[in-house]
Design a protein around this motif. Structure first.
Motif, mmCIF file in Angstrom:
data_model
loop_
_atom_site.group_PDB
_atom_site.id
_atom_site.type_symbol
_atom_site.label_atom_id
_atom_site.label_comp_id
_atom_site.label_asym_id
_atom_site.label_seq_id
_atom_site.Cartn_x
_atom_site.Cartn_y
_atom_site.Cartn_z
ATOM 1 N N LYS A 159 -66.543 -44.418 -11.251
ATOM 2 C CA LYS A 159 -65.834 -43.464 -10.370
ATOM 3 C C LYS A 159 -64.547 -44.025 -9.776
ATOM 4 C CE LYS A 159 -69.081 -40.430 -8.198
ATOM 5 N NZ LYS A 159 -69.799 -40.156 -6.952
ATOM 6 N N VAL A 160 -64.472 -45.347 -9.612
ATOM 7 C CA VAL A 160 -63.395 -45.895 -8.785
ATOM 8 C C VAL A 160 -62.006 -45.593 -9.347
ATOM 9 C CG1 VAL A 160 -63.263 -48.218 -9.769
ATOM 10 C CG2 VAL A 160 -62.882 -47.889 -7.337
ATOM 11 N N ARG A 161 -61.919 -45.549 -10.683
ATOM 12 C CA ARG A 161 -60.599 -45.301 -11.249
ATOM 13 C C ARG A 161 -60.419 -43.863 -11.709
ATOM 14 N NH1 ARG A 161 -60.127 -50.514 -15.007
ATOM 15 N NH2 ARG A 161 -62.332 -50.038 -15.124
ATOM 16 N N TRP A 162 -61.485 -43.047 -11.619
ATOM 17 C CA TRP A 162 -61.431 -41.702 -12.191
ATOM 18 C C TRP A 162 -60.679 -40.754 -11.272
ATOM 19 C CZ3 TRP A 162 -65.040 -37.259 -11.324
ATOM 20 C CH2 TRP A 162 -64.791 -36.229 -12.259
ATOM 21 N N VAL A 163 -59.800 -39.986 -11.858
ATOM 22 C CA VAL A 163 -59.097 -38.925 -11.138
ATOM 23 C C VAL A 163 -59.472 -37.603 -11.796
ATOM 24 C CG1 VAL A 163 -56.866 -37.989 -10.483
ATOM 25 C CG2 VAL A 163 -57.205 -40.440 -10.562
ATOM 26 N N SER A 164 -59.941 -36.673 -10.992
ATOM 27 C CA SER A 164 -60.334 -35.378 -11.547
ATOM 28 C C SER A 164 -59.127 -34.452 -11.572
ATOM 29 C CB SER A 164 -61.437 -34.782 -10.665
ATOM 30 O OG SER A 164 -61.492 -33.396 -10.828
ATOM 31 N N TRP A 165 -58.794 -33.951 -12.744
ATOM 32 C CA TRP A 165 -57.605 -33.099 -12.879
ATOM 33 C C TRP A 165 -57.956 -31.608 -12.917
ATOM 34 C CZ3 TRP A 165 -53.405 -35.466 -11.678
ATOM 35 C CH2 TRP A 165 -53.317 -36.850 -11.925
ATOM 36 N N ALA A 166 -59.207 -31.280 -12.627
ATOM 37 C CA ALA A 166 -59.580 -29.857 -12.591
ATOM 38 C C ALA A 166 -58.832 -29.178 -11.450
ATOM 39 C CB ALA A 166 -61.083 -29.749 -12.353
ATOM 40 N N HIS A 167 -58.374 -27.947 -11.698
ATOM 41 C CA HIS A 167 -57.551 -27.268 -10.690
ATOM 42 C C HIS A 167 -57.760 -25.778 -10.738
ATOM 43 C CE1 HIS A 167 -54.163 -26.864 -7.971
ATOM 44 N NE2 HIS A 167 -53.668 -25.913 -8.739
ATOM 45 N N THR A 168 -57.924 -25.156 -9.595
ATOM 46 C CA THR A 168 -58.028 -23.694 -9.535
ATOM 47 C C THR A 168 -56.985 -23.183 -8.551
ATOM 48 O OG1 THR A 168 -59.668 -23.876 -7.796
ATOM 49 C CG2 THR A 168 -60.490 -23.596 -10.026
ATOM 50 N N LYS A 169 -56.628 -21.888 -8.728
ATOM 51 C CA LYS A 169 -55.621 -21.326 -7.835
ATOM 52 C C LYS A 169 -56.285 -20.649 -6.640
ATOM 53 C CE LYS A 169 -51.855 -20.480 -11.082
ATOM 54 N NZ LYS A 169 -52.208 -21.569 -11.995
ATOM 55 N N THR A 170 -55.703 -20.820 -5.483
ATOM 56 C CA THR A 170 -56.194 -20.101 -4.300
ATOM 57 C C THR A 170 -55.577 -18.703 -4.299
ATOM 58 O OG1 THR A 170 -54.350 -20.925 -3.017
ATOM 59 C CG2 THR A 170 -56.397 -22.182 -2.896
ATOM 60 N N ARG A 171 -56.002 -17.915 -3.355
ATOM 61 C CA ARG A 171 -55.492 -16.532 -3.308
ATOM 62 C C ARG A 171 -53.989 -16.494 -3.085
ATOM 63 N NH1 ARG A 171 -57.900 -13.447 1.839
ATOM 64 N NH2 ARG A 171 -56.170 -12.043 1.435
ATOM 65 N N ALA A 172 -53.426 -17.550 -2.508
ATOM 66 C CA ALA A 172 -51.977 -17.583 -2.318
ATOM 67 C C ALA A 172 -51.252 -17.917 -3.612
ATOM 68 C CB ALA A 172 -51.636 -18.625 -1.263
ATOM 69 N N GLU A 173 -51.919 -18.644 -4.505
ATOM 70 C CA GLU A 173 -51.253 -19.108 -5.721
ATOM 71 C C GLU A 173 -51.400 -18.151 -6.880
ATOM 72 O OE1 GLU A 173 -53.156 -22.869 -6.208
ATOM 73 O OE2 GLU A 173 -51.978 -23.844 -4.653
ATOM 74 N N VAL A 174 -52.435 -17.309 -6.831
ATOM 75 C CA VAL A 174 -52.623 -16.358 -7.940
ATOM 76 C C VAL A 174 -51.489 -15.357 -7.906
ATOM 77 C CG1 VAL A 174 -54.127 -14.609 -8.916
ATOM 78 C CG2 VAL A 174 -55.113 -16.626 -7.852
ATOM 79 N N ARG A 175 -50.988 -15.043 -9.114
ATOM 80 C CA ARG A 175 -49.817 -14.143 -9.179
ATOM 81 C C ARG A 175 -50.176 -12.766 -8.643
ATOM 82 N NH1 ARG A 175 -44.578 -14.909 -11.020
ATOM 83 N NH2 ARG A 175 -43.652 -12.981 -11.743
ATOM 84 N N GLY A 176 -49.299 -12.194 -7.860
ATOM 85 C CA GLY A 176 -49.494 -10.851 -7.332
ATOM 86 C C GLY A 176 -50.236 -10.855 -6.010
ATOM 87 N N GLY A 177 -50.726 -9.725 -5.627
ATOM 88 C CA GLY A 177 -51.561 -9.585 -4.436
ATOM 89 C C GLY A 177 -50.816 -9.681 -3.130
ATOM 90 N N GLY A 178 -49.542 -9.264 -3.076
ATOM 91 C CA GLY A 178 -48.802 -9.307 -1.816
ATOM 92 C C GLY A 178 -48.907 -8.025 -1.026
ATOM 93 N N ARG A 179 -49.231 -6.978 -1.736
ATOM 94 C CA ARG A 179 -49.209 -5.641 -1.127
ATOM 95 C C ARG A 179 -50.616 -5.201 -0.805
ATOM 96 N NH1 ARG A 179 -46.452 -1.902 -5.025
ATOM 97 N NH2 ARG A 179 -48.409 -2.086 -6.193
ATOM 98 N N LYS A 180 -50.734 -4.399 0.243
ATOM 99 C CA LYS A 180 -52.054 -3.831 0.581
ATOM 100 C C LYS A 180 -52.356 -2.750 -0.475
ATOM 101 C CE LYS A 180 -54.391 -1.986 4.637
ATOM 102 N NZ LYS A 180 -55.480 -2.976 4.608
ATOM 103 N N PRO A 181 -53.467 -2.894 -1.228
ATOM 104 C CA PRO A 181 -53.693 -2.031 -2.402
ATOM 105 C C PRO A 181 -53.831 -0.539 -2.050
ATOM 106 C CG PRO A 181 -55.572 -3.468 -2.005
ATOM 107 C CD PRO A 181 -54.519 -3.886 -1.065
ATOM 108 N N TRP A 182 -54.502 -0.207 -0.984
ATOM 109 C CA TRP A 182 -54.608 1.216 -0.570
ATOM 110 C C TRP A 182 -54.699 1.252 0.949
ATOM 111 C CZ3 TRP A 182 -58.115 -0.784 -4.293
ATOM 112 C CH2 TRP A 182 -59.284 -1.372 -3.757
#
Lengths: 194, 283, 294
Positions: free
Chosen positions: B96-119
């Motif tokens: 573990k000492v040298r391992w770097v995990s490169w897994a990455h997910t987007k948060t709701r701020a990073e996902v494209r779109g979603g700025g507008r109130k849908p309805w």
């Protein structure tokens, strides 16, 4: 060297008065050594724009020095360097601090408690749960651990006039005794010669 | 165990000097009838109670095994209690000492779109929402997902790591997987020679050779180039993972002594300065 | 074999077990507690945040706020009991018992003068110059059993400690070191490796001058004549015979003292010590020599 200076400067602050200031790293320590300043280091006042001299070309870029190989003062330097390994204890007649050296006969017993690298016994007290749980731990046991456990239980039962609970861990080579019996255990270990 | 060795020596018809401590380091005593050497050692920190271990000094010159002498090893390093849990902790630490995990997910701020109130908030009879990329939505952002570039660095306590080394080496010696060899001079640079040697002597298919320096004779380096399961490493590279991965551990005399000397020095010196570098400031 | 010796038993057990490899090792049972998010009634539901309000909404009130009434930290006036405590010098204690321990265990050489550097080297005492700690305060625990003839230099010592040391034929001095010098003494190796010239030690600040110039406290700036008078007085006060150190074979060692501007024994200010090449660089320039010798 500075023996004369010491007595002169000791009370220099008292003579300077309330408003006067002698800096801690002042070259002359508040005592006027000579009437005229002798060199650039001693005299110029650079903190005041009106009285500081113009910047001139620096005559010496580097000060002269001599390299002394294998100097006689090297013993003093070696004295300051840290230990490589913790030194062994030379035998003495008495040890006023109360330290008791281990004895050779202890190696003939069926079990053994080697000293730590600081030459102390490996008997510790672990206090947890805000002082409610006290465990005396004997670590680094070599030899027959179950025989040691029996001896300790017998000894502590005599001392406490109560049954004493112990936990033996063979793989990790320690015995935990419930309660604070560190002083008794150390006494017992000294009688055995560990 | 020592009695087995001594009876074996008796069968070979050589005489051994009585087990007295001689007060000069590394005295080699050659008995009368053969050219075997028996080395009794004087360590800086003498073993107190546990008896020192003895190993045969072997050779790599011939495919046949030849015993060149007996060699003593300090029990603090080569006869430590086998601690499987410490070995496991060391292996996990090394992984573990040298391992770097490169897994990455987007948060709701990073996902494209979603700025507008849908309805609109009220009136539709639908649930109220502020953005179509909130974690409630399909295709929305992940809340506490992995974030790229996460390191798993941590330091195992200093003496746990030393104990890992001594435990593993002792386990190897106890299970007959440790061999001490005089030097690494091979007669040829053919990889086949070493393969035959390993096969003949019943060493495990994978062998780890430890030398005290990081340069070795030409023949052995050339041979090992083409043998992926036989590896050579200097003393400073010794680690629990490699020792457990390879079936057999082969040490040169110089390497065995260097390991002993280093570990004994660390076990008997004040290492607080060294350990301070990795101490946590947090309470 | 049936050995009852634990190490021999475990190692001989290994001989009849499969080879230890990466595939058959594991940690002790229950050593790793899996922390999962609580679900359902016990542990889940509100997850310890309570019901509604700023707590559950994670919008907490400021520290010290008492929901409107006059808070404690505003209601109670200041009392300057500890005013200026952050400017006071501290001297972490070092007992005579600890000193006797390091002498018994040979972690300090009593055939040479002992100063703060040798005590730190023994490993038994640490102090932090960056936390306003100015040196060793030799305390009187273990005073009755103390018996060693030493030449010791500390930063603070009380009367009975001075008496205990002088009773055994030793010499005690109290000396001041400024914080920069203390860093050097704490880790001389690190300083020598930095390649700087040994600086001069600074003189004590005004509120410490009295302590270090009085013979009663054996200050390093005090008159040696006064000090010998005080030694006699102390011997009479505590009722022991003052040993005659002039006749002692170690007289020279016992009288060895540092110059008030010197930090290390034997090494003068201005010198650069080179540990790698085992040599010392000494300045020859007049200006420098004058500066460092002043």
């Amino acid at each position: 060297m500075a023996t004369v200076l010491r007595s002169q400067c000791a009370f220099a602050r008292l003579f300077v008065g309330k408003t006067g200031q002698i800096l801690n790293n002042a070259i002359d320590l508040g005592v006027k050594l000579a009437p005229e300043p002798q060199s650039a280091l001693l005299s110029k006042n650079y903190s005041n724009y009106a009285h500081s001299p113009f910047v001139t070309k620096i005559k010496k870029e580097q000060y002269e020095y001599e390299i002394v190989k294998k100097p006689p003062e090297w013993t003093y330097v070696e004295r300051l360097l840290p230990f490589n390994t913790i030194p062994a204890v030379t035998p003495k007649e008495t040890y006023p601090s109360g330290w008791i050296p281990p004895r050779e006969e202890a190696k003939n017993l069926p079990f053994f408690l080697p000293r730590t690298k600081f030459h102390d016994l490996p008997i510790y007290l672990h206090v947890t749960y805000r002082g409610m749980r006290k465990i005396s731990k004997i670590k680094r046991i070599e030899g027959d651990i179950w025989l040691l456990n029996d001896e300790i239980k017998k000894y502590l039962k005599e001392k406490n006039k109560r049954y004493v609970e112990t936990r033996v861990q063979e793989v990790a080579r320690f015995i935990e005794v419930k309660g604070d019996h560190v002083n008794y255990l150390i006494e017992w270990a000294h009688t055995k010669g560990f | 165990m020592t009695s087995v060795l001594i009876s074996a020596i008796k069968r070979l018809h050589i005489s051994i000097t009585p087990p007295l401590r001689l007060y000069s380091s590394n005295v080699t005593v050659t008995p009368a009838n053969t050219n075997l050497t028996i080395t009794r050692k004087e360590w800086a920190f003498q073993p107190q109670y546990t008896k020192p271990r003895e190993v045969w000094i072997e050779n790599l010159d011939t495919v046949e095994e030849q015993k060149l002498g007996l060699f003593e090893l300090h029990p603090s390093v080569y006869a430590a209690s086998p601690r499987i849990d410490i070995m496991h902790q060391n292996v996990i630490w090394q992984r573990k000492v040298r391992w770097v995990s490169w897994a990455h997910t987007k948060t709701r701020a990073e996902v494209r779109g979603g700025g507008r109130k849908p309805w609109p908030q009220k009136g539709l009879g639908r649930a109220r929402h502020g953005s179509i990329r909130s974690p409630l939505f399909r295709g929305g952002g992940v809340v506490h997902g992995p974030r790229s570039g996460k390191s798993h660095f941590f330091m195992l306590p200093f003496y746990t790591r030393i104990l890992g080394l001594t435990t593993t080496i002792s386990a190897k010696l106890a299970q007959d997987d440790l061999h001490v060899v005089k030097d690494l001079e091979l007669p040829t640079d053919e990889p086949g020679y070493l393969e035959e040697l390993i096969e003949k002597r019943n060493w495990g298919p994978s062998v780890l050779i430890v030398d005290d320096t990081d340069y070795a004779p030409r023949n052995i380096t050339a041979a090992l180039d083409n043998l992926p399961h036989v590896n050579i490493m200097p003393v400073y590279g010794l680690n629990v993972y490699s020792m457990l991965k390879h079936d057999t551990l082969v040490l040169t005399i110089a390497a065995a002594e260097k390991i002993e000397e280093r570990i004994l020095r660390l076990l008997h010196s004040d290492t607080r300065q060294q350990q301070r570098a990795f101490q946590l400031d947090q309470v | 074999m049936g050995s009852r010796q634990i190490v021999e038993k475990s190692l001989s057990m290994l001989r009849s077990l499969p080879r230890i490899s990466l595939a058959n090792i594991r940690d002790n049972p229950n050593c790793k507690k899996k922390s999962k998010r609580g679900r359902a009634q016990h542990g889940g539901d509100k997850h310890g945040a309570g019901n509604k309000g700023s707590g559950q909404r994670q919008n907490f009130m400021r520290l010290g706020y008492e929901t409107g009434n006059n808070p404690f930290y505003l209601r109670v006036p200041q009392e300057h009991y500890y005013r200026g405590h952050h400017l006071k010098r501290e001297y972490p204690p070092f007992t005579l018992l600890q000193l006797q321990t390091i002498i018994d265990k040979d972690w300090v050489d009593i055939s040479k003068p002992i100063d703060i550097a040798s005590i730190i080297k023994s490993g038994i005492y640490t102090f932090y110059p960056d936390q306003k700690q100015f040196g060793i305060h030799l305390t009187d625990e273990g005073l009755d059993n103390f018996s060693a003839k030493i030449n010791i230099e500390v930063q603070w010592a009380s009367e009975q400690v001075i008496a205990a040391i002088e009773r055994n034929g030793g010499v005690i001095t109290t000396a001041y070191y400024d914080p920069h010098s203390l860093f050097l003494l704490k880790n001389p190796k690190k300083f020598f490796e930095s390649g700087q010239a040994i600086p001069r030690r600074m003189i004590p600040p005004p509120d410490a001058i009295e302590y270090y110039t009085s013979a009663k406290t054996r200050g390093y700036l005090a008159d040696p004549e006064e000090i010998s008078k005080e030694r006699l007085k102390l011997a009479q006060k505590y009722g022991y015979d003052l040993p005659n150190i002039e006749n002692d074979p170690n007289y020279n060692m016992l009288c060895e003292r540092k110059d008030p501007r010197q930090i290390f024994y034997g090494l003068q200010p201005g010198w650069v010590v080179n540990l790698k090449d085992n040599c010392i660089l000494k300045p020859k320039d007049q200006d420098l020599l004058q500066f460092f010798n002043s």
